[in-house]
Design a protein around this motif. Structure first.
Motif, short mmCIF file in Angstrom:
data_model
loop_
_atom_site.label_atom_id
_atom_site.label_comp_id
_atom_site.label_asym_id
_atom_site.label_seq_id
_atom_site.Cartn_x
_atom_site.Cartn_y
_atom_site.Cartn_z
N GLY A 1 -3.73 11.73 -9.11
CA GLY A 1 -2.68 11.40 -8.15
C GLY A 1 -3.15 11.50 -6.72
N ARG B 1 0.82 -1.21 0.00
CA ARG B 1 0.00 0.00 0.00
C ARG B 1 0.86 1.26 0.00
NH1 ARG B 1 -5.50 -0.71 2.03
NH2 ARG B 1 -5.89 -2.92 2.22
N VAL C 1 4.01 1.63 -1.10
CA VAL C 1 4.68 1.75 -2.40
C VAL C 1 3.68 2.20 -3.47
CG1 VAL C 1 5.87 0.46 -4.21
CG2 VAL C 1 6.52 0.14 -1.83
N ALA C 2 2.51 1.59 -3.49
CA ALA C 2 1.49 1.94 -4.48
C ALA C 2 1.03 3.39 -4.30
CB ALA C 2 0.31 0.99 -4.39
N GLY D 1 -3.83 8.42 -4.63
CA GLY D 1 -2.72 7.76 -3.95
C GLY D 1 -2.71 8.01 -2.46
N ALA E 1 3.16 10.06 -7.37
CA ALA E 1 4.22 10.49 -8.28
C ALA E 1 3.72 10.56 -9.72
CB ALA E 1 5.40 9.53 -8.19
N LEU E 2 2.93 9.57 -10.14
CA LEU E 2 2.38 9.61 -11.48
C LEU E 2 1.43 10.79 -11.67
CD1 LEU E 2 1.73 5.83 -12.15
CD2 LEU E 2 3.38 7.31 -13.31
N VAL F 1 2.69 5.96 -2.98
CA VAL F 1 3.73 6.90 -3.44
C VAL F 1 3.81 6.89 -4.96
CG1 VAL F 1 6.22 7.32 -3.43
CG2 VAL F 1 5.04 6.78 -1.29
N ALA F 2 3.71 5.72 -5.58
CA ALA F 2 3.77 5.62 -7.04
C ALA F 2 2.60 6.35 -7.71
CB ALA F 2 3.79 4.16 -7.47
N ILE F 3 1.40 6.20 -7.17
CA ILE F 3 0.23 6.86 -7.75
C ILE F 3 0.35 8.37 -7.60
CG2 ILE F 3 -2.27 7.18 -7.51
CD1 ILE F 3 -2.37 4.18 -6.67
#
Length: 65
Positions: free
Chosen positions: A32, A13, A15-16, A35, A22-23, A18-20
């Motif tokens: 975003g 959760r 990692v996902a 996220g 960032a995108l 932060v990735a969302i």
């Protein structure tokens, strides 16, 4: 709130989330902001969507601090 998110679930959760985020920043999109949901549930170790189904990914019995 009793924790119902285990360690592997929590890591995924975070990692996902932060990735969302960032995108969303890279593509300059408000999507975003979604996220924040996995980021919140990962940091608090509590997921309200698990409650109605009685799901818990924690291995040990839960204790409140």
């Amino acid at each position: 709130m009793k924790p119902n998110v285990g360690n592997a679930d929590r890591t995924l959760r975070l990692v996902a989330g932060v990735a969302i985020i960032a995108l969303g920043v890279v593509f300059q999109s408000w999507w975003g902001a979604i996220g924040l949901i996995p980021l919140f549930t990962g940091t608090t170790r509590w997921c309200p969507a698990y409650l109605p189904f009685g799901i818990s990914t924690c291995k040990a019995p839960n204790t409140q601090k």
